[in-house]
Design a protein around this motif. Structure first.
Motif, PDB file in Angstrom:
ATOM      1  N   VAL A  61       0.836  -1.205   0.000  1.00  0.00           N
ATOM      2  CA  VAL A  61       0.000   0.000   0.000  1.00  0.00           C
ATOM      3  C   VAL A  61       0.874   1.259   0.000  1.00  0.00           C
ATOM      4  N   LEU A  62       1.969   1.229   0.756  1.00  0.00           N
ATOM      5  CA  LEU A  62       2.898   2.360   0.755  1.00  0.00           C
ATOM      6  C   LEU A  62       3.490   2.564  -0.628  1.00  0.00           C
ATOM      7  N   TRP A  63       3.946   1.488  -1.230  1.00  0.00           N
ATOM      8  CA  TRP A  63       4.532   1.577  -2.574  1.00  0.00           C
ATOM      9  C   TRP A  63       3.500   2.049  -3.601  1.00  0.00           C
ATOM     10  N   GLY A  64       2.270   1.527  -3.513  1.00  0.00           N
ATOM     11  CA  GLY A  64       1.224   1.950  -4.448  1.00  0.00           C
ATOM     12  C   GLY A  64       0.924   3.432  -4.312  1.00  0.00           C
ATOM     13  N   SER A  65       0.866   3.928  -3.077  1.00  0.00           N
ATOM     14  CA  SER A  65       0.588   5.348  -2.856  1.00  0.00           C
ATOM     15  C   SER A  65       1.696   6.232  -3.422  1.00  0.00           C
ATOM     16  N   LEU A  66       2.952   5.821  -3.198  1.00  0.00           N
ATOM     17  CA  LEU A  66       4.078   6.610  -3.707  1.00  0.00           C
ATOM     18  C   LEU A  66       4.140   6.572  -5.238  1.00  0.00           C
ATOM     19  N   ALA A  67       3.985   5.374  -5.804  1.00  0.00           N
ATOM     20  CA  ALA A  67       4.046   5.248  -7.264  1.00  0.00           C
ATOM     21  C   ALA A  67       2.895   5.999  -7.923  1.00  0.00           C
ATOM     22  N   GLY A  68       1.702   5.875  -7.347  1.00  0.00           N
ATOM     23  CA  GLY A  68       0.542   6.541  -7.926  1.00  0.00           C
ATOM     24  C   GLY A  68       0.619   8.050  -7.867  1.00  0.00           C
ATOM     25  N   SER A  69       1.309   8.597  -6.884  1.00  0.00           N
ATOM     26  CA  SER A  69       1.424  10.054  -6.760  1.00  0.00           C
ATOM     27  C   SER A  69       2.592  10.625  -7.557  1.00  0.00           C
ATOM     28  N   VAL A  70       3.674   9.873  -7.673  1.00  0.00           N
ATOM     29  CA  VAL A  70       4.884  10.384  -8.329  1.00  0.00           C
ATOM     30  C   VAL A  70       4.801  10.254  -9.850  1.00  0.00           C
ATOM     31  N   LEU A  71       4.205   9.171 -10.350  1.00  0.00           N
ATOM     32  CA  LEU A  71       4.181   8.942 -11.801  1.00  0.00           C
ATOM     33  C   LEU A  71       3.498  10.077 -12.566  1.00  0.00           C
ATOM     34  N   PRO A  72       2.331  10.592 -12.134  1.00  0.00           N
ATOM     35  CA  PRO A  72       1.752  11.734 -12.858  1.00  0.00           C
ATOM     36  C   PRO A  72       2.669  12.952 -12.884  1.00  0.00           C
ATOM     37  N   LEU A  73       3.412  13.175 -11.797  1.00  0.00           N
ATOM     38  CA  LEU A  73       4.341  14.310 -11.756  1.00  0.00           C
ATOM     39  C   LEU A  73       5.483  14.129 -12.744  1.00  0.00           C
ATOM     40  N   LEU A  74       5.975  12.898 -12.850  1.00  0.00           N
ATOM     41  CA  LEU A  74       7.051  12.616 -13.808  1.00  0.00           C
ATOM     42  C   LEU A  74       6.578  12.817 -15.250  1.00  0.00           C
ATOM     43  N   LYS A 110       4.125  14.770 -16.201  1.00  0.00           N
ATOM     44  CA  LYS A 110       3.944  16.218 -16.383  1.00  0.00           C
ATOM     45  C   LYS A 110       5.287  16.888 -16.647  1.00  0.00           C
ATOM     46  N   LYS A 111       6.312  16.490 -15.922  1.00  0.00           N
ATOM     47  CA  LYS A 111       7.655  17.029 -16.100  1.00  0.00           C
ATOM     48  C   LYS A 111       8.179  16.736 -17.498  1.00  0.00           C
ATOM     49  N   ALA A 112       7.824  15.569 -18.037  1.00  0.00           N
ATOM     50  CA  ALA A 112       8.281  15.171 -19.368  1.00  0.00           C
ATOM     51  C   ALA A 112       7.438  15.782 -20.474  1.00  0.00           C
ATOM     52  N   GLY A 113       6.429  16.588 -20.107  1.00  0.00           N
ATOM     53  CA  GLY A 113       5.585  17.225 -21.101  1.00  0.00           C
ATOM     54  C   GLY A 113       4.466  16.343 -21.616  1.00  0.00           C
ATOM     55  N   LEU A 114       4.180  15.245 -20.909  1.00  0.00           N
ATOM     56  CA  LEU A 114       3.120  14.323 -21.311  1.00  0.00           C
ATOM     57  C   LEU A 114       1.881  14.552 -20.452  1.00  0.00           C
ATOM     58  N   ASP A 115       0.773  13.993 -20.898  1.00  0.00           N
ATOM     59  CA  ASP A 115      -0.485  14.136 -20.163  1.00  0.00           C
ATOM     60  C   ASP A 115      -0.468  13.219 -18.948  1.00  0.00           C
ATOM     61  N   PRO A 116      -0.589  13.753 -17.723  1.00  0.00           N
ATOM     62  CA  PRO A 116      -0.574  12.904 -16.525  1.00  0.00           C
ATOM     63  C   PRO A 116      -1.690  11.878 -16.503  1.00  0.00           C
ATOM     64  N   ALA A 117      -2.768  12.130 -17.244  1.00  0.00           N
ATOM     65  CA  ALA A 117      -3.903  11.209 -17.222  1.00  0.00           C
ATOM     66  C   ALA A 117      -3.551   9.837 -17.788  1.00  0.00           C
ATOM     67  N   VAL A 118      -2.443   9.757 -18.555  1.00  0.00           N
ATOM     68  CA  VAL A 118      -2.088   8.451 -19.114  1.00  0.00           C
ATOM     69  C   VAL A 118      -1.546   7.519 -18.039  1.00  0.00           C
ATOM     70  N   SER A 119      -1.196   8.064 -16.864  1.00  0.00           N
ATOM     71  CA  SER A 119      -0.828   7.176 -15.753  1.00  0.00           C
ATOM     72  C   SER A 119      -2.125   6.706 -15.107  1.00  0.00           C
ATOM     73  N   SER A 120      -2.902   6.021 -15.929  1.00  0.00           N
ATOM     74  CA  SER A 120      -4.262   5.661 -15.575  1.00  0.00           C
ATOM     75  C   SER A 120      -4.305   4.584 -14.507  1.00  0.00           C
ATOM     76  N   ALA A 121      -5.503   4.417 -13.936  1.00  0.00           N
ATOM     77  CA  ALA A 121      -5.692   3.404 -12.904  1.00  0.00           C
ATOM     78  C   ALA A 121      -5.260   2.009 -13.372  1.00  0.00           C
ATOM     79  N   PRO A 122      -5.626   1.570 -14.598  1.00  0.00           N
ATOM     80  CA  PRO A 122      -5.162   0.243 -15.032  1.00  0.00           C
ATOM     81  C   PRO A 122      -3.641   0.131 -15.096  1.00  0.00           C
ATOM     82  N   PHE A 123      -2.975   1.217 -15.558  1.00  0.00           N
ATOM     83  CA  PHE A 123      -1.524   1.165 -15.668  1.00  0.00           C
ATOM     84  C   PHE A 123      -0.877   1.083 -14.293  1.00  0.00           C
ATOM     85  N   ILE A 124      -1.352   1.903 -13.361  1.00  0.00           N
ATOM     86  CA  ILE A 124      -0.823   1.867 -11.997  1.00  0.00           C
ATOM     87  C   ILE A 124      -1.062   0.496 -11.375  1.00  0.00           C
TER      88      ILE A 124
END
Length: 462
Positions: free
Chosen positions: A408-421, A423-437
């Protein structure tokens, strides 16, 4: 279902249509809000819709037609001659006109252009030249403006003359002789000012504007942030070229939210309404992500194969695999959804990444402990019926509980950091979708689970 609901809502109007009482029907429709008239048109078949539509005045045709969905507009246009289509184009708002023109086939555009008046043709071509997802692609050219050298009397005369053709006159934009935006003046200001006063001495210089190339989402956020009726759009020379109104902003926000939701569901965003897409187009939109997620799922199978010896030695561990990976995937989906939405609303930025990580670390630990206790109790209940007093269930329960905290700790960290990464890369954060996570956390969750099992159960069950 939608058809039935519309017919129930307009039962009286349908009865008038069936009775052939067209005059009374048109009179009723003329007193109804335009959006309701458009809904009534949508409840009719093509022949009925065209018959009723042709009974309206040219001006009302424009209002009703502009309220119809683009797909229905295009269907109706196929039943009109080019000259009739040109008359209709002259009676709909400039932004709706540009959207419709961009949606038409190239051959249909070429056939229509010669029948448009020069002013309408130039306006359509200009507005259609901007990308759809920019301020220019969303703006209307129907705005009220006055020049700095006008007197209040002259400005009021100008507003009276232009008002019937403008989307809003509550705020009048002030420009100089070169059409550069200088500020604004409200209709109230004009009415209260002395007739001989010059606009240059009374207008407000502090004005919020957007650039013609700004993303439409930025435009909608600007209107929402400053609570504007409309926002002026300027070009690189700061010349006023259009406005985006609050109703357009609502459409933009709805469109962007729909796109994000579709991406978060693990698919490409749809370019058209659901029912307008062919089966093959729908397959193309959904197949790509499903294949990627399938490949991701195969990594889960590889992880299980890697721990095959442990599974063979302690088959009981497999009973709790669904519990472990589901909890990790769910926590990751929650975190990613919260961060993606916060990014969309500008509640957070990439610069806040460390604060977000700290929040999700603490949240993940607490949520993991809560689920860990529940997991331990679940193992205890299993032990009551399956182990006949064997005390090894305590170690199995600890394995499950500690694994839940870690996953649960890992899921929370991965789910919060991936959209930021992203966004930083200029991509749409929405692609870090629930199925992908979920797929990502499934694989790592298995690794966490079996690593902890090896540490606690080595020499006992393993």
């Amino acid at each position: 279902m939608e058809q039935v609901e519309l017919e129930d809502e307009f039962a009286e109007q349908h009865q008038l249509l069936e009775a052939g009482n067209i005059a009374e029907l048109v009179e009723q429709l003329s007193e109804m809000p335009t959006v309701e008239v458009a809904e009534f048109i949508l409840s009719l078949d093509d022949d009925q819709a065209l018959f009723i539509f042709n009974a309206f005045t040219p001006e009302n045709k424009g209002y009703v037609f502009g309220s119809l969905p683009i797909d229905r507009q295009l269907e109706m246009l196929h039943q009109f001659a080019p000259r009739e289509t040109a008359r209709l184009f002259s009676n709909i708002s400039s932004d709706d006109r540009a959207d419709l023109f961009q949606s038409m086939e190239h051959d249909d555009q070429e056939r229509l252009l010669p029948f448009l008046s020069k002013s309408v043709r130039d306006n359509v071509i200009q507005l259609s030249s901007y990308p759809e997802d920019t301020a220019g692609g969303s703006m209307s050219s129907e705005f009220a403006s006055v020049t700095t050298d006008m007197t209040v009397d002259q400005a009021l005369d100008q507003v009276r003359k232009d008002a019937p053709k403008k989307e809003t006159i509550y705020y009048i934009y002030v420009v100089d002789q070169d059409r550069q935006l200088k500020g604004f003046i409200s209709l109230k200001d004009l009415i209260l000012a002395q007739p001989h006063e010059v606009i240059e001495t009374i207008y407000h210089e502090e004005i919020v504007s957007v650039h013609v190339d700004d993303d439409q989402e930025t435009v909608a956020e600007t209107i929402s942030k400053y609570d504007l009726i409309a926002v002026p759009v300027v070009n690189k020379e700061n010349q006023l070229v259009g406005i985006v109104t609050h109703d357009d902003a609502i459409d933009i926000i709805r469109e962007e939210d729909t796109e994000d939701l579709q991406k978060m569901g693990g698919m490409e965003a749809l370019d058209e309404p659901y029912m307008n897409l062919s089966i093959w187009e729908m397959i193309k939109k959904r197949a790509g992500w499903l294949m990627i997620l399938l490949l991701g799922g195969s990594l889960t199978a590889s992880a299980l194969n890697y721990y095959q010896a442990e599974i063979t030695a302690a088959v009981v561990l497999t009973l709790f695999i669904p519990l472990i990976i589901a909890s990790g995937g769910n926590s990751g989906s929650q975190a990613s959804t919260l961060v993606i939405r916060a990014l969309a609303l500008n509640e957070i930025s990439i610069a806040d990444w460390w604060r977000i990580v700290k929040r999700e670390f603490f949240t993940g630990i607490m949520l993991g402990l809560i689920l860990g206790v529940i997991g331990f109790v679940r193992v205890y209940l299993w032990a009551l019926t399956e182990t006949s007093g064997d005390t090894q269930w305590v170690l199995i329960g600890l394995t499950v509980a500690i694994s839940l905290v870690g996953v649960v700790l890992w899921g929370s960290l991965a789910g919060s950091v991936l959209p930021l990464l992203l966004k930083k890369a200029g991509l749409d954060p929405a692609v870090s979708s629930a199925p992908f996570i979920s797929t990502l956390v499934d694989v790592t969750g298995l690794i966490i689970y079996f690593t902890i099992a090896i540490l606690l159960l080595k020499g006992i069950l393993l």
